[in-house]
Scaffold this motif. Structure first.
Motif, PDB file in Angstrom:
ATOM      1  N   GLY A 131       0.824  -1.186   0.000  1.00 17.09           N
ATOM      2  CA  GLY A 131       0.000   0.000   0.000  1.00 17.09           C
ATOM      3  C   GLY A 131       0.866   1.248   0.000  1.00 17.09           C
ATOM      4  O   GLY A 131       2.101   1.174  -0.134  1.00 17.09           O
ATOM      5  N   THR A 135       1.290   3.822   5.057  1.00 15.04           N
ATOM      6  CA  THR A 135       0.573   2.725   5.703  1.00 15.04           C
ATOM      7  C   THR A 135       1.519   1.605   6.128  1.00 15.04           C
ATOM      8  O   THR A 135       1.056   0.564   6.606  1.00 15.04           O
ATOM      9  CB  THR A 135      -0.509   2.137   4.774  1.00 15.04           C
ATOM     10  OG1 THR A 135       0.111   1.486   3.644  1.00 15.04           O
ATOM     11  CG2 THR A 135      -1.449   3.216   4.277  1.00 15.04           C
ATOM     12  N   GLU A 187      -7.559  -5.451   0.810  1.00 18.96           N
ATOM     13  CA  GLU A 187      -6.566  -4.692   1.566  1.00 18.96           C
ATOM     14  C   GLU A 187      -6.275  -5.464   2.848  1.00 18.96           C
ATOM     15  O   GLU A 187      -7.203  -5.862   3.555  1.00 18.96           O
ATOM     16  CB  GLU A 187      -7.083  -3.297   1.881  1.00 18.96           C
ATOM     17  CG  GLU A 187      -6.095  -2.424   2.624  1.00 18.96           C
ATOM     18  CD  GLU A 187      -6.629  -1.036   2.899  1.00 18.96           C
ATOM     19  OE1 GLU A 187      -6.716  -0.674   4.087  1.00 18.96           O
ATOM     20  OE2 GLU A 187      -6.967  -0.333   1.926  1.00 18.96           O
ATOM     21  N   THR A 189      -3.815  -5.659   6.395  1.00 21.02           N
ATOM     22  CA  THR A 189      -2.843  -5.071   7.310  1.00 21.02           C
ATOM     23  C   THR A 189      -2.402  -6.130   8.310  1.00 21.02           C
ATOM     24  O   THR A 189      -3.234  -6.728   8.996  1.00 21.02           O
ATOM     25  CB  THR A 189      -3.430  -3.864   8.051  1.00 21.02           C
ATOM     26  OG1 THR A 189      -3.809  -2.861   7.105  1.00 21.02           O
ATOM     27  CG2 THR A 189      -2.409  -3.275   9.015  1.00 21.02           C
ATOM     28  N   THR A 245       0.577  -2.418   5.566  1.00 20.46           N
ATOM     29  CA  THR A 245      -0.608  -2.639   4.734  1.00 20.46           C
ATOM     30  C   THR A 245      -0.210  -3.000   3.311  1.00 20.46           C
ATOM     31  O   THR A 245       0.699  -2.404   2.724  1.00 20.46           O
ATOM     32  CB  THR A 245      -1.500  -1.394   4.722  1.00 20.46           C
ATOM     33  OG1 THR A 245      -1.985  -1.167   6.057  1.00 20.46           O
ATOM     34  CG2 THR A 245      -2.694  -1.571   3.793  1.00 20.46           C
ATOM     35  N   TYR A 247      -1.969  -4.956  -0.580  1.00 18.16           N
ATOM     36  CA  TYR A 247      -3.135  -5.399  -1.331  1.00 18.16           C
ATOM     37  C   TYR A 247      -2.849  -6.804  -1.849  1.00 18.16           C
ATOM     38  O   TYR A 247      -1.759  -7.088  -2.337  1.00 18.16           O
ATOM     39  CB  TYR A 247      -3.426  -4.471  -2.507  1.00 18.16           C
ATOM     40  CG  TYR A 247      -3.716  -3.044  -2.105  1.00 18.16           C
ATOM     41  CD1 TYR A 247      -4.892  -2.712  -1.416  1.00 18.16           C
ATOM     42  CD2 TYR A 247      -2.824  -2.025  -2.402  1.00 18.16           C
ATOM     43  CE1 TYR A 247      -5.144  -1.407  -1.035  1.00 18.16           C
ATOM     44  CE2 TYR A 247      -3.083  -0.712  -2.021  1.00 18.16           C
ATOM     45  CZ  TYR A 247      -4.254  -0.414  -1.351  1.00 18.16           C
ATOM     46  OH  TYR A 247      -4.509   0.874  -0.969  1.00 18.16           O
TER      47      TYR A 247
END
Length: 253
Positions: A131, A135, A187, A189, A245, A247
């Motif tokens: 990300g 992040t 997404e 994290t 973070t 994807y």
């Protein structure tokens, strides 16, 4: 660089996502897996453990990474290969996987086109991208340290390369240009845990292209100290835990 990358960064930054991606791969029940940009084998090892009946072929452009990775994950077939010109016949794999590698491909559409070519009918492409830099707590702290050490001209590698492909719409457009479509996008994290901020600083400064950028600017011990001090002030002394973070994409032809 590969040794520093493996020792300081892989356990903290890459292994948490490797475990997640390997679990996702195993749920697809692949028989033949191709891994791109395998590095030192963080995802490779996780794939071998999560999908023990699958044949895993791991590739990387960097010969030193292949040498270290093949020693760490000998259960896979390791080859030096360019993702934009894969040395495999059409339809060779039912899953192609890549952890945080697509950002480094000079021509992503060409690489994705190769992925589509080597996928068997019904095959899937499973991969991650980072990300935005802010992040990723470790990366953001490192960038702040670089800006402290080189206020006139801080290295921008982290912002422009690893974290420079952080728009899911741009990823989807590149996949579409190669004849692939996003089937799933998430997404994600996760937390990274490190012995200290200094340990992470060492990993980035000795085990990634940030090293060359610092050397080009004449950075010596004082620059390393400034980066380490800034990271420690932001992340805290002693053992540190920080969010990161990414994807996750699953694409199909």
């Amino acid at each position: 660089m590969p040794a520093a990358y493996e020792h300081h960064l892989v356990p903290v930054v890459f292994r948490p996502f490797a475990a997640d991606l390997a679990a996702r791969a195993a749920r697809l029940h692949p028989r033949r897996i191709l891994e791109l940009a395998a590095g030192t084998g963080a995802l490779t090892s996780a794939l071998l453990a999560a999908a023990p009946s699958a044949e895993v072929t791991a590739t990387d452009l960097n010969e030193a990474m292949v040498a270290l990775g093949s020693a760490r994950a000998p259960g896979a077939l390791w080859l030096q290969a360019d993702a934009q010109r894969l040395p495999f016949p059409d339809g060779s794999f039912d899953l192609v996987a890549c952890q945080f590698g697509v950002m480094f491909f000079p021509d992503r559409v060409a690489a994705y086109t190769e992925v589509r070519r080597v996928l068997a009918p019904g095959g899937r492409f499973l991969f991650t991208t980072w990300g935005p830099l802010d992040t990723h707590a470790f990366g953001a702290a490192l960038q702040a340290g670089l800006e402290r050490a080189f206020p006139a001209d801080p290295p921008q590698f982290l912002r422009t390369v690893p974290h420079g492909y952080a728009d899911p719409a741009a990823v989807a457009a590149d996949l579409a240009a190669a004849g692939l479509a996003v089937a799933e996008e998430q997404e994600l994290t996760l937390e990274g845990r490190a012995p200290s901020a200094a340990d992470v600083a060492t990993g980035f400064l000795a085990g990634t292209p940030v090293r060359a950028a610092v050397e080009e600017r004449g950075g010596g011990p004082s620059a390393v100290a400034a980066v380490t001090e800034e990271m420690t002030s932001r992340l805290g002394p002693g053992p540190v835990t920080a969010p990161m973070t990414a994807y996750v994409f699953l694409a199909t032809a």
